[in-house]
Design a protein around this motif. Structure first.
Motif, PDB file in Angstrom:
ATOM      1  N   LYS A  81      43.966   9.872 -14.016  1.00  0.00           N
ATOM      2  CA  LYS A  81      42.525  10.104 -14.179  1.00  0.00           C
ATOM      3  C   LYS A  81      42.224  11.023 -15.358  1.00  0.00           C
ATOM      4  CE  LYS A  81      41.069   9.072  -9.521  1.00  0.00           C
ATOM      5  NZ  LYS A  81      40.620   9.577  -8.238  1.00  0.00           N
ATOM      6  N   THR A  82      43.114  11.968 -15.646  1.00  0.00           N
ATOM      7  CA  THR A  82      42.868  12.862 -16.778  1.00  0.00           C
ATOM      8  C   THR A  82      43.075  12.148 -18.105  1.00  0.00           C
ATOM      9  OG1 THR A  82      45.118  13.771 -16.978  1.00  0.00           O
ATOM     10  CG2 THR A  82      43.609  14.887 -15.448  1.00  0.00           C
ATOM     11  N   LEU A  83      43.815  11.048 -18.097  1.00  0.00           N
ATOM     12  CA  LEU A  83      44.049  10.274 -19.317  1.00  0.00           C
ATOM     13  C   LEU A  83      42.982   9.210 -19.541  1.00  0.00           C
ATOM     14  CD1 LEU A  83      47.894   9.674 -19.028  1.00  0.00           C
ATOM     15  CD2 LEU A  83      46.722  11.333 -20.479  1.00  0.00           C
ATOM     16  N   SER A  84      42.276   8.881 -18.489  1.00  0.00           N
ATOM     17  CA  SER A  84      41.343   7.768 -18.523  1.00  0.00           C
ATOM     18  C   SER A  84      39.991   8.139 -19.109  1.00  0.00           C
ATOM     19  CB  SER A  84      41.156   7.229 -17.101  1.00  0.00           C
ATOM     20  OG  SER A  84      40.200   6.217 -17.096  1.00  0.00           O
ATOM     21  N   GLU A  85      39.487   7.279 -19.972  1.00  0.00           N
ATOM     22  CA  GLU A  85      38.142   7.433 -20.515  1.00  0.00           C
ATOM     23  C   GLU A  85      37.110   7.022 -19.475  1.00  0.00           C
ATOM     24  OE1 GLU A  85      36.872   8.263 -23.655  1.00  0.00           O
ATOM     25  OE2 GLU A  85      38.825   8.973 -24.269  1.00  0.00           O
ATOM     26  N   SER A  86      37.489   6.132 -18.572  1.00  0.00           N
ATOM     27  CA  SER A  86      36.513   5.564 -17.641  1.00  0.00           C
ATOM     28  C   SER A  86      36.547   6.203 -16.265  1.00  0.00           C
ATOM     29  CB  SER A  86      36.743   4.058 -17.510  1.00  0.00           C
ATOM     30  OG  SER A  86      38.045   3.804 -17.018  1.00  0.00           O
TER      31      SER A  86
END
Length: 87
Positions: A81-86
């Protein structure tokens, strides 16, 4: 498996979400099963895949990464989740 958002590899990948981070590193982050599979199938210069093994499509990504001889690093849901843009 990486479970800490403070892991240096995760921090470096997270910097790629910003244009300045991409420009500095000369790399970018690809997100999503379809985009990752397309990059692998096209023979793109994929350096590493961060993968939540419980995610939909994870098996297909892992298999394609093995065929392309690309390193797969398992991460937990909190890290992805910390890597995700969405997210």
């Amino acid at each position: 498996m990486i479970t800490s958002t403070s892991n240096p590899r995760i921090q470096a990948a997270r910097r790629l979400r910003r244009r300045s981070g991409r420009d500095d590193a000369g790399m970018y982050l690809v997100e999503g099963v379809r985009a990752v599979l397309a990059a692998l199938e096209a023979g793109g210069p994929v350096r590493e895949i961060f993968l939540d093994s419980g995610a939909s499509g994870a098996d297909a990504v892992a298999a394609a990464a093995r065929r392309a001889d690309v390193e797969v690093t398992l991460v937990n849901d909190k890290v992805i989740k910390t890597l995700s843009e969405s997210a």
